[in-house]
Design a protein around this motif. Structure first.
Motif, mmCIF file in Angstrom:
data_model
loop_
_atom_site.group_PDB
_atom_site.id
_atom_site.type_symbol
_atom_site.label_atom_id
_atom_site.label_comp_id
_atom_site.label_asym_id
_atom_site.label_seq_id
_atom_site.Cartn_x
_atom_site.Cartn_y
_atom_site.Cartn_z
ATOM 1 N N THR A 1 0.839 -1.197 0.000
ATOM 2 C CA THR A 1 0.000 0.000 0.000
ATOM 3 C C THR A 1 0.870 1.243 0.000
ATOM 4 O OG1 THR A 1 -1.736 -1.176 1.178
ATOM 5 C CG2 THR A 1 -1.803 1.236 1.254
ATOM 6 N N LEU A 2 1.886 1.269 0.857
ATOM 7 C CA LEU A 2 2.770 2.426 0.928
ATOM 8 C C LEU A 2 3.561 2.599 -0.360
ATOM 9 C CD1 LEU A 2 4.093 2.129 4.590
ATOM 10 C CD2 LEU A 2 2.501 3.830 3.689
ATOM 11 N N SER A 3 3.990 1.488 -0.967
ATOM 12 C CA SER A 3 4.790 1.599 -2.184
ATOM 13 C C SER A 3 3.976 2.098 -3.370
ATOM 14 C CB SER A 3 5.457 0.268 -2.520
ATOM 15 O OG SER A 3 4.493 -0.682 -2.895
ATOM 16 N N SER A 4 2.663 1.981 -3.302
ATOM 17 C CA SER A 4 1.839 2.468 -4.403
ATOM 18 C C SER A 4 1.603 3.974 -4.324
ATOM 19 C CB SER A 4 0.495 1.725 -4.437
ATOM 20 O OG SER A 4 -0.267 2.071 -3.301
ATOM 21 N N LEU A 5 1.938 4.574 -3.179
ATOM 22 C CA LEU A 5 1.807 6.022 -3.048
ATOM 23 C C LEU A 5 2.939 6.692 -3.803
ATOM 24 C CD1 LEU A 5 0.987 6.215 0.759
ATOM 25 C CD2 LEU A 5 -0.619 6.314 -1.157
ATOM 26 N N ASP A 6 2.731 7.912 -4.212
ATOM 27 C CA ASP A 6 3.731 8.622 -4.995
ATOM 28 C C ASP A 6 4.614 9.496 -4.105
ATOM 29 O OD1 ASP A 6 5.029 9.240 -7.331
ATOM 30 O OD2 ASP A 6 3.697 10.920 -7.813
ATOM 31 N N ILE A 7 4.909 9.018 -2.901
ATOM 32 C CA ILE A 7 5.757 9.752 -1.977
ATOM 33 C C ILE A 7 6.784 8.802 -1.398
ATOM 34 C CG2 ILE A 7 4.042 11.500 -1.355
ATOM 35 C CD1 ILE A 7 3.422 9.843 1.148
ATOM 36 N N PRO A 8 7.961 9.327 -1.001
ATOM 37 C CA PRO A 8 8.921 8.456 -0.342
ATOM 38 C C PRO A 8 8.328 7.951 0.978
ATOM 39 C CG PRO A 8 9.955 10.497 -1.031
ATOM 40 C CD PRO A 8 8.468 10.656 -1.231
ATOM 41 N N THR A 9 8.580 6.702 1.298
ATOM 42 C CA THR A 9 8.068 6.134 2.536
ATOM 43 C C THR A 9 9.155 5.347 3.223
ATOM 44 O OG1 THR A 9 7.304 4.169 1.379
ATOM 45 C CG2 THR A 9 5.706 5.934 1.658
ATOM 46 N N ILE A 10 8.918 5.036 4.457
ATOM 47 C CA ILE A 10 9.849 4.203 5.203
ATOM 48 C C ILE A 10 9.106 2.962 5.655
ATOM 49 C CG2 ILE A 10 9.772 4.674 7.678
ATOM 50 C CD1 ILE A 10 12.597 5.646 7.474
ATOM 51 N N ALA A 11 9.718 1.826 5.515
ATOM 52 C CA ALA A 11 9.099 0.584 5.961
ATOM 53 C C ALA A 11 9.601 0.271 7.363
ATOM 54 C CB ALA A 11 9.459 -0.542 5.005
ATOM 55 N N LEU B 1 12.443 6.889 -7.841
ATOM 56 C CA LEU B 1 13.523 6.894 -8.814
ATOM 57 C C LEU B 1 13.371 8.108 -9.731
ATOM 58 C CD1 LEU B 1 15.921 5.171 -9.728
ATOM 59 C CD2 LEU B 1 14.368 3.953 -11.234
ATOM 60 N N ASN B 2 14.410 8.924 -9.827
ATOM 61 C CA ASN B 2 14.391 10.104 -10.692
ATOM 62 C C ASN B 2 15.371 9.869 -11.836
ATOM 63 O OD1 ASN B 2 14.494 12.569 -11.958
ATOM 64 N ND2 ASN B 2 15.074 13.735 -10.146
ATOM 65 N N CYS B 3 14.851 9.385 -12.956
ATOM 66 C CA CYS B 3 15.731 9.053 -14.081
ATOM 67 C C CYS B 3 16.223 10.286 -14.832
ATOM 68 C CB CYS B 3 15.014 8.080 -15.014
ATOM 69 S SG CYS B 3 14.827 6.440 -14.266
ATOM 70 N N ASN B 4 15.656 11.438 -14.550
ATOM 71 C CA ASN B 4 16.169 12.663 -15.168
ATOM 72 C C ASN B 4 17.413 13.171 -14.453
ATOM 73 O OD1 ASN B 4 14.151 12.845 -17.152
ATOM 74 N ND2 ASN B 4 12.741 13.727 -15.667
ATOM 75 N N ILE C 1 21.255 4.630 -12.107
ATOM 76 C CA ILE C 1 21.496 4.702 -13.554
ATOM 77 C C ILE C 1 21.194 3.347 -14.193
ATOM 78 C CG2 ILE C 1 23.288 4.978 -15.323
ATOM 79 C CD1 ILE C 1 24.609 7.032 -13.352
ATOM 80 N N ASN C 2 21.632 2.275 -13.541
ATOM 81 C CA ASN C 2 21.350 0.931 -14.052
ATOM 82 C C ASN C 2 19.855 0.686 -14.147
ATOM 83 O OD1 ASN C 2 24.118 0.429 -14.115
ATOM 84 N ND2 ASN C 2 24.127 -0.806 -12.264
ATOM 85 N N GLU C 3 19.120 1.037 -13.100
ATOM 86 C CA GLU C 3 17.672 0.820 -13.083
ATOM 87 C C GLU C 3 16.977 1.685 -14.135
ATOM 88 O OE1 GLU C 3 14.198 -1.025 -12.105
ATOM 89 O OE2 GLU C 3 16.213 -1.586 -11.483
ATOM 90 N N CYS C 4 17.401 2.914 -14.286
ATOM 91 C CA CYS C 4 16.800 3.805 -15.282
ATOM 92 C C CYS C 4 17.062 3.305 -16.698
ATOM 93 C CB CYS C 4 17.329 5.230 -15.111
ATOM 94 S SG CYS C 4 16.730 6.030 -13.606
ATOM 95 N N THR C 5 18.261 2.796 -16.942
ATOM 96 C CA THR C 5 18.585 2.236 -18.256
ATOM 97 C C THR C 5 17.715 1.019 -18.541
ATOM 98 O OG1 THR C 5 20.857 3.005 -17.957
ATOM 99 C CG2 THR C 5 20.472 1.467 -19.743
#
Length: 140
Positions: free
Chosen positions: A13-23, A40-43, A51-55
């Protein structure tokens, strides 16, 4: 078991939010340590892992586009040409994968390997998408 399911449901549920969260860390002794989840900010990727994840994500987008164009093209072809396109596409996939394996082998063991590999997959896939798009254009 119920507590584990509740923790996992909370995380999802927390990961579906568009904000950083802490588990919550440490509530389950057999689970790996949980860390701060950052968007993740690929810009403006700042670490090699980002960088690996964005690629990888960029390649996945290129692959989706290729599959859309491929499906569009194959639906326009008669049976004999469909079979030839399928054979060509299978050969192309083998070439792409083998070529990108070769390209990344120069950096084997380095943290940049995923970026090299997924970058190669993306570039090769974009070129193939352009090729397939050319077949969709009407003949003059």
């Amino acid at each position: 078991m119920r507590q584990l399911l509740l923790v996992l449901a909370s995380i999802l549920t927390l990961s579906s939010l568009d904000i950083p969260t802490i588990a919550i860390a440490g509530t389950m002794p057999n689970l790996p340590e949980m860390r701060l989840v950052q968007k993740l900010n690929c810009n403006n990727a700042q670490t090699q892992a980002a960088i690996n994840e964005c690629t990888k994500l960029s390649y996945q987008n290129a692959d989706k586009k290729l599959n859309q164009v491929y499906q569009q093209l194959i639906s326009t072809l008669e049976r004999s040409r469909k079979q030839k396109l399928i054979a060509a596409q299978l050969a192309w996939i083998k070439f792409r994968d083998t070529n990108c394996e070769f390209e990344r082998s120069e950096y084997e063991g380095g943290s940049i390997v995923p970026t090299i590999y997924f970058g190669c997959l993306e570039n090769t896939t974009k070129l193939r998408t352009q090729q397939l798009q050319e077949y969709l254009k009407p003949n003059p």
